[in-house]
Design a protein around this motif. Structure first.
Motif, PDB file in Angstrom:
ATOM      1  N   GLU A 273       0.871  -1.251  -0.057  1.00  7.51           N
ATOM      2  CA  GLU A 273      -0.061   0.065   0.025  1.00  7.51           C
ATOM      3  C   GLU A 273       0.918   1.320  -0.025  1.00  7.51           C
ATOM      4  OE1 GLU A 273      -2.988   1.866   3.317  1.00  7.51           O
ATOM      5  OE2 GLU A 273      -3.657   0.078   2.498  1.00  7.51           O
ATOM      6  N   GLY A 274       0.584   2.312  -0.777  1.00  8.20           N
ATOM      7  CA  GLY A 274       1.112   3.493  -0.828  1.00  8.20           C
ATOM      8  C   GLY A 274       0.471   4.706  -0.581  1.00  8.20           C
ATOM      9  N   CYS A 275       0.301   5.655  -0.974  1.00  8.42           N
ATOM     10  CA  CYS A 275       0.044   7.081  -0.729  1.00  8.42           C
ATOM     11  C   CYS A 275      -1.232   7.221  -1.555  1.00  8.42           C
ATOM     12  CB  CYS A 275       0.930   8.145  -1.020  1.00  8.42           C
ATOM     13  SG  CYS A 275       1.311   8.336  -2.623  1.00  8.42           S
ATOM     14  N   ALA A 276      -2.121   8.222  -1.073  1.00  6.70           N
ATOM     15  CA  ALA A 276      -3.357   8.403  -1.800  1.00  6.70           C
ATOM     16  C   ALA A 276      -3.383   9.683  -2.918  1.00  6.70           C
ATOM     17  CB  ALA A 276      -4.487   8.833  -0.964  1.00  6.70           C
ATOM     18  N   THR A 277      -4.106   9.614  -3.808  1.00  3.77           N
ATOM     19  CA  THR A 277      -4.050  10.689  -4.935  1.00  3.77           C
ATOM     20  C   THR A 277      -4.801  11.958  -4.254  1.00  3.77           C
ATOM     21  OG1 THR A 277      -6.277   9.787  -5.481  1.00  3.77           O
ATOM     22  CG2 THR A 277      -4.349   9.365  -6.876  1.00  3.77           C
ATOM     23  N   PRO A 278      -4.367  12.966  -4.788  1.00  4.08           N
ATOM     24  CA  PRO A 278      -3.282  13.562  -5.903  1.00  4.08           C
ATOM     25  C   PRO A 278      -1.790  13.436  -5.434  1.00  4.08           C
ATOM     26  CG  PRO A 278      -4.244  15.509  -4.940  1.00  4.08           C
ATOM     27  CD  PRO A 278      -4.836  14.440  -4.110  1.00  4.08           C
ATOM     28  N   PHE A 279      -1.131  12.973  -6.391  1.00  5.06           N
ATOM     29  CA  PHE A 279       0.197  13.036  -6.157  1.00  5.06           C
ATOM     30  C   PHE A 279       1.145  13.156  -7.458  1.00  5.06           C
ATOM     31  CE2 PHE A 279      -1.199   8.477  -5.843  1.00  5.06           C
ATOM     32  CZ  PHE A 279      -0.510   8.125  -7.220  1.00  5.06           C
ATOM     33  N   LYS A 280       2.298  13.316  -6.921  1.00  2.00           N
ATOM     34  CA  LYS A 280       3.529  13.572  -8.358  1.00  2.00           C
ATOM     35  C   LYS A 280       4.130  12.553  -8.081  1.00  2.00           C
ATOM     36  CE  LYS A 280       6.588  16.897 -10.412  1.00  2.00           C
ATOM     37  NZ  LYS A 280       7.156  18.292 -10.284  1.00  2.00           N
ATOM     38  N   ILE A 281       4.630  11.760  -9.454  1.00  2.00           N
ATOM     39  CA  ILE A 281       5.987  11.136  -9.276  1.00  2.00           C
ATOM     40  C   ILE A 281       6.814  11.513 -10.328  1.00  2.00           C
ATOM     41  CG2 ILE A 281       6.569   8.607 -10.174  1.00  2.00           C
ATOM     42  CD1 ILE A 281       3.163   8.085 -10.223  1.00  2.00           C
ATOM     43  N   GLU A 282       8.153  11.503  -9.871  1.00  2.00           N
ATOM     44  CA  GLU A 282       9.369  11.737 -10.832  1.00  2.00           C
ATOM     45  C   GLU A 282      10.214  10.714 -10.474  1.00  2.00           C
ATOM     46  OE1 GLU A 282      10.848  15.529  -9.193  1.00  2.00           O
ATOM     47  OE2 GLU A 282      10.177  15.013  -7.024  1.00  2.00           O
ATOM     48  N   VAL A 283      11.134  10.671 -11.780  1.00  2.00           N
ATOM     49  CA  VAL A 283      12.283   9.792 -11.876  1.00  2.00           C
ATOM     50  C   VAL A 283      13.551  10.495 -11.032  1.00  2.00           C
ATOM     51  CG1 VAL A 283      14.090   8.531 -13.496  1.00  2.00           C
ATOM     52  CG2 VAL A 283      11.613   8.868 -14.136  1.00  2.00           C
ATOM     53  N   LEU A 284      14.131   9.675 -10.260  1.00  2.00           N
ATOM     54  CA  LEU A 284      15.611  10.142  -9.719  1.00  2.00           C
ATOM     55  C   LEU A 284      16.682   9.303 -10.620  1.00  2.00           C
ATOM     56  CD1 LEU A 284      14.854  10.079  -5.875  1.00  2.00           C
ATOM     57  CD2 LEU A 284      14.695  12.057  -7.434  1.00  2.00           C
ATOM     58  N   PRO A 285      16.996   9.813 -11.705  1.00  3.52           N
ATOM     59  CA  PRO A 285      17.831   9.260 -12.388  1.00  3.52           C
ATOM     60  C   PRO A 285      19.293   8.775 -11.899  1.00  3.52           C
ATOM     61  CG  PRO A 285      17.953  11.441 -13.109  1.00  3.52           C
ATOM     62  CD  PRO A 285      16.854  11.339 -12.159  1.00  3.52           C
ATOM     63  N   ARG A 286      19.556   7.400 -12.300  1.00  2.00           N
ATOM     64  CA  ARG A 286      20.833   6.707 -11.886  1.00  2.00           C
ATOM     65  C   ARG A 286      21.171   7.295 -10.463  1.00  2.00           C
ATOM     66  NH1 ARG A 286      24.636   7.128 -17.716  1.00  2.00           N
ATOM     67  NH2 ARG A 286      22.877   6.463 -18.800  1.00  2.00           N
ATOM     68  N   HIS A 287      20.242   6.658  -9.663  1.00  2.13           N
ATOM     69  CA  HIS A 287      20.098   7.386  -8.101  1.00  2.13           C
ATOM     70  C   HIS A 287      20.884   6.303  -7.090  1.00  2.13           C
ATOM     71  CE1 HIS A 287      19.284  10.173  -5.062  1.00  2.13           C
ATOM     72  NE2 HIS A 287      18.917   9.072  -4.353  1.00  2.13           N
ATOM     73  N   ILE A 288      20.854   5.114  -7.390  1.00  5.41           N
ATOM     74  CA  ILE A 288      21.100   4.140  -6.708  1.00  5.41           C
ATOM     75  C   ILE A 288      22.414   3.420  -7.279  1.00  5.41           C
ATOM     76  CG2 ILE A 288      20.566   1.842  -5.470  1.00  5.41           C
ATOM     77  CD1 ILE A 288      19.107   3.897  -4.067  1.00  5.41           C
ATOM     78  N   ARG A 289      23.340   3.088  -6.417  1.00  3.03           N
ATOM     79  CA  ARG A 289      24.597   2.603  -6.819  1.00  3.03           C
ATOM     80  C   ARG A 289      24.517   1.120  -6.612  1.00  3.03           C
ATOM     81  NH1 ARG A 289      28.642   3.619  -3.076  1.00  3.03           N
ATOM     82  NH2 ARG A 289      30.375   2.666  -4.277  1.00  3.03           N
TER      83      ARG A 289
END
Length: 301
Positions: A273-289
């Motif tokens: 289970e996550g969060c409720a709308t409304p929400f914004k999703i964005e990429v964190l590019p190449r973020h995890i090693r």
């Protein structure tokens, strides 16, 4: 000496984590690490452990568990000033992130691969104050699969998700969505909205066959007015890696998504289970090693 934190969920893999614990610790020590093992007892423990590893400047974090545990660890590593190298031993029902990274679903093989792994920077996504590596799903089907209990996962495995999903598919319920993305806004009724980061979702490795773990994109799929027959057709398209071509599917590739609904609707993030709308999703590019394994042929040399 280098320090490694080993985070494990003792209930994962039908409670088989204890069977592999000694081998992971032995392998890390052979790799030259002082090993600090942490066992989770409750939700969010893995996130707190991973954050502690960042704050205390550990060199390596290895997580063992299912996608939920892996999500918690990645959430603890995200957006930290010091971020250790990360890898995982899959013990879950689906293991999507392991599939996407090419990590063997056989725990012994995944442990052995740590010795010859190479570093790769991979994408994750952020929604509100939460993070995910594989999939965000929203709609009646997503809500139904969120209701699968840990006991059902242990007893039935992937069948538990199938059973709950079929219940939702056969209902007539749809939701009005406004989906804002890089190229415009989509508005209308839909059964399901999926936002994928990798090519493996729910164990299917062809949902988004073009998705790469470091392409900096969200792969957005809007499933429109499909009844059961439509989902059967989509299943065939999914199996062939051609979901984008289905007439009831709107496919969009974007770096950010804003989702709104008339009434608050809770999403499903990496199977939980996550969060409720409304929400914004964005990429964190190449973020995890991430430490990814060599080709199988190299591993067997």
């Amino acid at each position: 000496m280098k320090k490694a934190m080993f985070i494990l969920n003792p209930s994962a893999g039908k409670e088989k984590a204890a069977d592999y614990r000694e081998n992971v610790e032995k392998t890390l020590k052979e790799m030259g690490y002082i090993v600090d093992t942490k066992e989770t007892e409750k939700q969010r423990d893995a996130t707190l452990f991973a954050r502690e590893a960042c704050e205390q400047k550990y060199d390596f974090v290895v997580a063992m568990g299912g996608d939920g545990t892996i999500n918690e660890v990645v959430s603890g590593l995200a957006e930290q000033s010091h971020q250790p190298l990360f890898s995982l031993i899959p013990l879950g029902t689906v293991n999507d992130f392991a599939r996407a990274l090419g990590i063997s679903l056989d725990p012994e093989e995944a442990i052995e691969a740590l010795k010859k792994g190479t570093e790769k920077a991979v994408d994750i996504a952020k929604v509100g104050d939460m993070y995910f590596m594989n999939i965000l799903a929203i709609g009646d089907i997503a809500e139904s699969t969120s209701s699968v209990s840990p006991e059902q996962k242990t007893r039935l495995g992937a069948l538990a998700y199938f059973i709950e999903g079929i219940k939702a598919i056969t209902s007539d319920e749809e939701t009005y969505f406004e989906v804002e993305h890089d190229h415009g806004v989509w508005k209308g009724d839909a059964k399901l909205v999926l936002v994928a980061l990798t090519n493996s979702v729910g164990g299917f490795e062809k949902l988004a066959p073009e998705a790469l773990t470091d392409d900096g994109l969200l792969h957005l799929y809007i499933i429109e007015h499909a009844k059961l027959a439509g989902f059967v057709r989509m299943a065939g398209a999914l199996w062939r890696g051609k979901l984008e071509e289905d007439p009831e599917v709107e496919a969009i590739h974007t770096t950010k998504v804003v989702i709104r609904t008339k009434e608050p609707l809770i999403c499903n993030i990496d199977g939980d289970e996550g969060c409720a709308t409304p929400f914004k999703i964005e990429v964190l590019p190449r973020h995890i090693r991430a430490l990814i394994p060599p080709d199988k042929e190299e591993l067997e040399e």
